[in-house]
Design a protein around this motif. Structure first.
Motif, mmCIF file in Angstrom:
data_model
loop_
_atom_site.group_PDB
_atom_site.id
_atom_site.type_symbol
_atom_site.label_atom_id
_atom_site.label_comp_id
_atom_site.label_asym_id
_atom_site.label_seq_id
_atom_site.Cartn_x
_atom_site.Cartn_y
_atom_site.Cartn_z
ATOM 1 N N PHE A 9 0.843 -1.204 0.000
ATOM 2 C CA PHE A 9 0.000 0.000 0.000
ATOM 3 C C PHE A 9 0.878 1.253 0.000
ATOM 4 C CE2 PHE A 9 -2.558 -3.123 2.565
ATOM 5 C CZ PHE A 9 -3.438 -3.428 1.544
ATOM 6 N N GLN A 10 1.938 1.212 0.825
ATOM 7 C CA GLN A 10 2.826 2.390 0.901
ATOM 8 C C GLN A 10 3.536 2.616 -0.436
ATOM 9 O OE1 GLN A 10 4.723 0.760 4.429
ATOM 10 N NE2 GLN A 10 4.436 2.714 5.466
ATOM 11 N N VAL A 11 4.017 1.524 -1.030
ATOM 12 C CA VAL A 11 4.725 1.675 -2.314
ATOM 13 C C VAL A 11 3.765 2.196 -3.378
ATOM 14 C CG1 VAL A 11 5.909 0.419 -4.165
ATOM 15 C CG2 VAL A 11 6.470 -0.049 -1.777
ATOM 16 N N SER A 12 2.537 1.695 -3.331
ATOM 17 C CA SER A 12 1.553 2.146 -4.318
ATOM 18 C C SER A 12 1.343 3.668 -4.199
ATOM 19 C CB SER A 12 0.260 1.375 -4.073
ATOM 20 O OG SER A 12 -0.820 2.022 -4.595
ATOM 21 N N SER A 13 1.213 4.191 -2.959
ATOM 22 C CA SER A 13 1.016 5.652 -2.866
ATOM 23 C C SER A 13 2.295 6.414 -3.174
ATOM 24 C CB SER A 13 0.423 6.124 -1.539
ATOM 25 O OG SER A 13 0.545 5.217 -0.556
ATOM 26 N N LEU A 14 3.412 5.811 -2.834
ATOM 27 C CA LEU A 14 4.684 6.468 -3.178
ATOM 28 C C LEU A 14 4.846 6.612 -4.698
ATOM 29 C CD1 LEU A 14 7.323 5.626 -0.747
ATOM 30 C CD2 LEU A 14 8.161 5.927 -3.040
ATOM 31 N N LEU A 15 4.509 5.526 -5.397
ATOM 32 C CA LEU A 15 4.629 5.562 -6.864
ATOM 33 C C LEU A 15 3.673 6.610 -7.449
ATOM 34 C CD1 LEU A 15 4.933 1.751 -7.765
ATOM 35 C CD2 LEU A 15 6.726 3.483 -7.886
ATOM 36 N N ARG A 16 2.485 6.686 -6.831
ATOM 37 C CA ARG A 16 1.500 7.661 -7.315
ATOM 38 C C ARG A 16 1.996 9.091 -7.063
ATOM 39 N NH1 ARG A 16 -2.631 6.507 -4.026
ATOM 40 N NH2 ARG A 16 -3.186 4.791 -5.394
ATOM 41 N N ASN A 17 2.415 9.332 -5.814
ATOM 42 C CA ASN A 17 2.735 10.714 -5.418
ATOM 43 C C ASN A 17 4.062 11.199 -5.975
ATOM 44 O OD1 ASN A 17 0.372 10.731 -4.019
ATOM 45 N ND2 ASN A 17 1.297 10.032 -2.110
ATOM 46 N N GLN A 18 5.042 10.305 -6.038
ATOM 47 C CA GLN A 18 6.374 10.773 -6.455
ATOM 48 C C GLN A 18 6.678 10.541 -7.924
ATOM 49 O OE1 GLN A 18 9.525 9.540 -3.896
ATOM 50 N NE2 GLN A 18 8.429 10.120 -2.048
ATOM 51 N N TYR A 19 6.024 9.540 -8.522
ATOM 52 C CA TYR A 19 6.395 9.185 -9.910
ATOM 53 C C TYR A 19 5.220 9.232 -10.882
ATOM 54 C CZ TYR A 19 10.411 7.393 -7.369
ATOM 55 O OH TYR A 19 11.499 7.269 -6.551
ATOM 56 N N ASN A 20 4.043 9.592 -10.373
ATOM 57 C CA ASN A 20 2.851 9.633 -11.226
ATOM 58 C C ASN A 20 2.579 8.283 -11.893
ATOM 59 O OD1 ASN A 20 0.621 10.880 -12.242
ATOM 60 N ND2 ASN A 20 1.683 11.878 -13.947
ATOM 61 N N ILE A 21 2.785 7.231 -11.133
ATOM 62 C CA ILE A 21 2.542 5.873 -11.634
ATOM 63 C C ILE A 21 1.413 5.258 -10.811
ATOM 64 C CG2 ILE A 21 3.513 3.518 -11.649
ATOM 65 C CD1 ILE A 21 6.219 4.775 -12.334
ATOM 66 N N GLU A 22 0.423 4.686 -11.501
ATOM 67 C CA GLU A 22 -0.666 3.976 -10.811
ATOM 68 C C GLU A 22 -0.518 2.485 -11.058
ATOM 69 O OE1 GLU A 22 -3.008 5.080 -8.863
ATOM 70 O OE2 GLU A 22 -3.230 7.210 -9.318
ATOM 71 N N VAL A 23 -0.472 1.706 -9.993
ATOM 72 C CA VAL A 23 -0.367 0.262 -10.174
ATOM 73 C C VAL A 23 -1.766 -0.339 -10.277
ATOM 74 C CG1 VAL A 23 1.802 0.182 -8.917
ATOM 75 C CG2 VAL A 23 -0.333 -0.265 -7.682
ATOM 76 N N GLU A 24 -1.839 -1.599 -10.691
ATOM 77 C CA GLU A 24 -3.156 -2.257 -10.801
ATOM 78 C C GLU A 24 -3.794 -2.388 -9.410
ATOM 79 O OE1 GLU A 24 -4.302 -4.382 -13.727
ATOM 80 O OE2 GLU A 24 -6.106 -4.895 -12.622
ATOM 81 N N PHE A 25 -3.065 -2.968 -8.483
ATOM 82 C CA PHE A 25 -3.489 -2.947 -7.089
ATOM 83 C C PHE A 25 -2.318 -3.315 -6.198
ATOM 84 C CE2 PHE A 25 -4.085 -7.345 -5.526
ATOM 85 C CZ PHE A 25 -4.140 -8.092 -6.702
ATOM 86 N N ALA A 26 -2.525 -3.107 -4.910
ATOM 87 C CA ALA A 26 -1.474 -3.430 -3.949
ATOM 88 C C ALA A 26 -2.093 -4.258 -2.839
ATOM 89 C CB ALA A 26 -0.892 -2.150 -3.366
ATOM 90 N N ASP A 27 -1.288 -5.117 -2.227
ATOM 91 C CA ASP A 27 -1.713 -5.750 -0.977
ATOM 92 C C ASP A 27 -0.625 -5.464 0.050
ATOM 93 O OD1 ASP A 27 0.336 -7.583 -1.312
ATOM 94 O OD2 ASP A 27 -0.965 -9.188 -2.036
ATOM 95 N N LEU A 28 -0.674 -6.165 1.163
ATOM 96 C CA LEU A 28 0.292 -5.843 2.212
ATOM 97 C C LEU A 28 1.739 -5.971 1.735
ATOM 98 C CD1 LEU A 28 -1.062 -7.401 5.510
ATOM 99 C CD2 LEU A 28 -0.519 -5.015 5.032
ATOM 100 N N LYS A 29 2.009 -7.033 0.974
ATOM 101 C CA LYS A 29 3.399 -7.317 0.623
ATOM 102 C C LYS A 29 3.767 -6.980 -0.818
ATOM 103 C CE LYS A 29 5.236 -11.188 2.198
ATOM 104 N NZ LYS A 29 5.422 -12.623 2.465
ATOM 105 N N HIS A 30 2.756 -6.769 -1.660
ATOM 106 C CA HIS A 30 3.051 -6.670 -3.098
ATOM 107 C C HIS A 30 2.403 -5.463 -3.755
ATOM 108 C CE1 HIS A 30 2.704 -10.977 -1.913
ATOM 109 N NE2 HIS A 30 3.859 -11.044 -2.531
ATOM 110 N N ILE A 31 2.968 -5.127 -4.917
ATOM 111 C CA ILE A 31 2.201 -4.328 -5.872
ATOM 112 C C ILE A 31 2.028 -5.206 -7.110
ATOM 113 C CG2 ILE A 31 2.866 -2.007 -5.103
ATOM 114 C CD1 ILE A 31 4.952 -2.024 -7.402
ATOM 115 N N ILE A 32 0.907 -5.041 -7.774
ATOM 116 C CA ILE A 32 0.665 -5.850 -8.969
ATOM 117 C C ILE A 32 0.519 -4.890 -10.150
ATOM 118 C CG2 ILE A 32 -1.030 -7.339 -10.133
ATOM 119 C CD1 ILE A 32 -0.198 -7.678 -6.476
#
Ligand SMILES: Cc1ncc(COP(=O)(O)O)c(C=O)c1O
Length: 496
Positions: A347-370
């Protein structure tokens, strides 16, 4: 694929889209719906957003040339026939309400009230919705929990066999393959076994429409002769959101006319031509260029997987998934990237990618981004993701505390007190604080999202382990959907 212009299966044609273009050129004076009458958008902002073309293209079946979804006789019928030929099915229905309606129609057309359906506990909520609507009796099968990904991924074929032997009156088996992570069950064996028992196999292939178009990808359930296969072409191909397809194989276990009836019952009587045209064009694109474009996707995905595997603190799953806990195979275009070794959650990596790199992932869980790679990706988009991940690993070092990310979902099926439909429609309910719900029968769903698989459904009893899991998910930043109280402080229970 046929591209012979003299053939009725010439895949370069887009009969439905072409019929809309003809109709638009007609510029008839409309005294019928839609109310906008093809004129420009009601507000300049909407006009700017759509580029001025959407309203004139919003043609409906009242326009003389436009074929009707609920009784296709002309261009749409031809488009669906081309769809069946391209995807390899005996018949194809184009859908305007996603795989959601596809799953509902698949179940409702094959399983009657009080008939049993074997279904994966990790089914999308639309399958549970179908059970509520059809009054079917679910016999759940739990996918095998993957020790590393910490999610139930694939179905054990032997367990299905046991259930078929225990329940000789099953009308259908519903499975999801590939699942949200791109992981696939042994659909061929399931079909073989089910058909030997005279039972229909319904496959939620919402995430797998591209599988029909490349020999190096796992085989689609369409080619494996499942009976009904539902695909969200909008998820992994190029059609517009909400467009999807339901494919039928005539193996003698499902009734095509009944499916058409149920789809008519469930879908809007004013189907959007825009969605249908996008399905027609996507089919053309995949039939004529799919093989070549997917070759690029496979290379892009494999290169990305290899690169991520070399990054310190990250892992991207590949062939090592196969054979573990009944995983039959996986879709290589989905990247399951484990980030928790860096001491941060998906979840943290997903928001980091969104906020810092303008990248949206498909989804995130506790351990992964997909992350999903499709025909719309290029080396440049994939490199953008790789650069961001590279930067992430250079600013976060691997840690040994990644176990803090782990929490196993409660194993074993919840206890059911009342059947799903009765609990769903019960009028004897009241709302209590969530923390007082232990031992109570729920009247609503509790669905951790993503990926949207119910933890508890109406009629089931909340236990301490469920409550602990809910609290843990909330604390780690996961969402819970399905509950009426969006603050998640209260829950509705059935008075029993
Ligand atoms: C496995 C699965 N099935 C069905 C659906 C519903 O698909 P749609 O959004 O096309 O209605 C989804 C949506 O996320 C899904 O993940």
């Amino acid at each position: 694929m046929t591209t012979d212009p003299t053939s009725r299966y010439d895949q370069t044609r887009m009969p439905f889209l072409e019929s809309l273009i003809d109709e638009k050129l007609n510029q008839s004076t409309s005294f019928h719906m839609p109310g906008h009458k093809g004129t420009k958008a009601p507000h300049p902002l909407l006009q700017e957003f759509f580029g001025g073309n959407l309203h004139p293209a919003d043609l409906v079946e009242i326009n003389h040339n436009v074929d009707y979804l609920h009784s296709p006789k002309g261009a749409l019928l031809k488009a669906q026939q081309l769809g069946a030929a391209a995807y390899g099915a005996d018949h194809t229905f184009y859908l305007i309400n996603g795989s959601t309606v596809g799953n509902m129609a698949a179940v409702m057309s094959t399983v009657g009230p009080q008939q049993k359906i074997i279904m994966s506990r990790a089914s999308h909520r639309s399958v549970y919705g179908a059970v509520v609507l059809s009054s079917a009796i679910p016999v759940y099968i739990e996918p095998e929990y993957h020790p590393d990904i910490e999610f139930p991924l694939a179905l054990n074929v032997n367990k299905i066999k046991e259930l078929l032997q225990q329940h000789s009156d099953v009308a259908a088996i519903h499975i999801t393959s590939p699942n949200y992570y791109g992981v696939m069950s042994d659909t061929a064996s399931i079909c073989h076994m089910a058909h030997a028992h005279g039972v229909a196999v319904l496959v939620d292939e919402a995430h797998g429409s591209h599988l029909c178009f490349h020999g190096d990808l796992p085989r689609s359930a369409v080619a494996l002769r499942a009976d009904i296969i539902v695909q969200s072409t909008h998820k992994t191909q190029g059609s517009l959101t909400q467009s999807a397809m339901l494919h039928v194989n005539d193996n003698g276990f499902v009734n095509r006319a009944r499916i058409a009836q149920v789809l008519s019952l469930l879908q809007s009587s004013s189907p959007s031509s825009i969605l249908l045209a996008s399905s027609d064009a996507t089919r053309m694109q995949m039939a004529t260029e799919g093989q070549q474009r997917l070759s690029t996707v496979i290379v892009l995905s494999q290169n990305a997987r290899n690169t991520i595997q070399r990054m310190n603190g990250l892992w991207c799953y590949g062939d090592e998934l196969i054979g573990v806990n009944h995983v039959f195979t996986y879709d290589p275009t989905k990247l399951i990237i484990r980030v928790s070794d860096l001491g941060i959650s998906g979840f943290q990596v997903s928001s980091l990618l969104r906020n810092q790199y303008n990248i949206e992932v498909e989804f995130a869980d506790l351990k992964h981004i997909i992350c999903s790679i499709t025909i719309a990706d290029t080396e440049s988009t994939v490199n953008k993701l790789l650069d961001a991940l590279h930067h992430l690993t250079s600013t976060n070092s691997p840690t040994t505390n990644s176990n803090e990310m782990s929490i196993r979902p409660p194993s074993g099926l919840p206890q059911s007190a009342i059947n799903l439909r009765d609990a769903y429609f019960s009028t004897k309910t009241h709302t209590i604080p969530l923390c007082d719900a232990i031992g109570r029968v729920l009247a609503e769903n509790v669905i951790p999202y993503p990926p949207g698989i119910p933890l508890l459904v109406p009629g089931e009893i909340m236990e301490q382990r469920h409550l602990d899991y809910i609290h843990h998910l909330i604390e780690k930043g996961s969402s819970i959907v399905g509950m009426e109280d969006l603050s998640l402080k209260t829950i509705r229970i059935v008075d029993v």
